[in-house]
Design an enzyme around this catalytic site. Sequence first.
Site, short mmCIF file in Angstrom:
data_model
loop_
_atom_site.label_atom_id
_atom_site.label_comp_id
_atom_site.label_asym_id
_atom_site.label_seq_id
_atom_site.Cartn_x
_atom_site.Cartn_y
_atom_site.Cartn_z
N GLU A 93 30.36 -14.76 -22.92
CA GLU A 93 30.31 -16.00 -22.65
C GLU A 93 30.66 -17.05 -23.54
O GLU A 93 31.30 -18.13 -23.07
CB GLU A 93 29.19 -16.50 -22.03
CG GLU A 93 28.50 -15.47 -20.72
CD GLU A 93 29.44 -15.82 -19.34
OE1 GLU A 93 30.20 -16.77 -19.27
OE2 GLU A 93 29.27 -15.45 -18.37
N GLU A 124 20.25 5.49 -28.21
CA GLU A 124 19.41 4.54 -28.85
C GLU A 124 18.35 5.23 -29.86
O GLU A 124 17.71 4.45 -30.75
CB GLU A 124 18.50 3.82 -27.78
CG GLU A 124 17.40 4.51 -26.95
CD GLU A 124 16.75 3.78 -25.96
OE1 GLU A 124 15.35 3.70 -26.17
OE2 GLU A 124 17.38 3.27 -25.46
#
Length: 309
Positions: A93, A124
Amino acid sequence: MATREQPDDVLILGSLLTETRNPASDQLDQLSTLDMLALINAEDAKVAAAVEAELGPIAQAVDTIAARFNEGGRLFYIGAGTSGRLGVLDASECPPTFSVAAGLVQGLIAGGDSALRLSSEHSEDSREEGARDLAKTGFGKLDTIVGIAASGRTPYVLGAMEYAKSLGALTVGLSCVPGSAVAHVAEIAITPATGPEVLTGSTRMKAGTATKLVLNMLSTGVMVRTGATYGNLMVNVRPTNAKLVDRAHRIIMEATGCNLAVATQLLTDSGDSVKTAIVMQKLVVSREAAEARLQAAGGVLAAALLLEP
């Protein structure tokens, strides 16, 4: 090679604040829909207070990251699952909101971009993979890493943070478990303690909301501190479509008090630079003079307007 969790790790994970059972929702499936939603809403209302308690370290992170930006540094978010997705979202953004280069704020997620849509839980578990992914970006001493892990113990995130720390870079840890491994590795620890989730262990809920709030503060705060705004106006906006042209006109009008016709002409005469247009109008100077002022002020509009002629 990724290492799988051992039984002891599972026991530790089950004792974490974000993984414990919430007594308020232990009969969740027996509630009416309205009562269920009211309960979720009541729990969500606690998130803002948890973030408020961390404003001190958030402010420290904003000021330190902004100083590094001014020296040529970049900001990296890294996480797995929901945490990684939220980091990538905030990073993505920044270019359209503040008209900064795409590489200035970057988001990394365990498992790569495909993990944005498809779960990649195994990714992960590797410290080495986290360090390797960060190294591939050319991460350096002037850069900042924000390691994001609701549990505060994700190996992928810890590996990346440890690599960044070895380079002398700034490490920020964002988790929702006080005293976590992520907090200990970080130079600046941000730990909104959101407590047990309505749905046990579903950290996409309160912990995810807290993470989103903190990331909003970090990126917005850093951009404000580095001159991407004038008051609360997004003066770095690039008028690349009809909506953004309209926004640029309105920003010029708000900042200078001129009418739409004047704002439209100013935007054209400035070469589609809102900052340049505002300086031209407020100081009654040419485009060249306005650009020179902005350059001398490091692109900070408020400072450019105060410079001596």
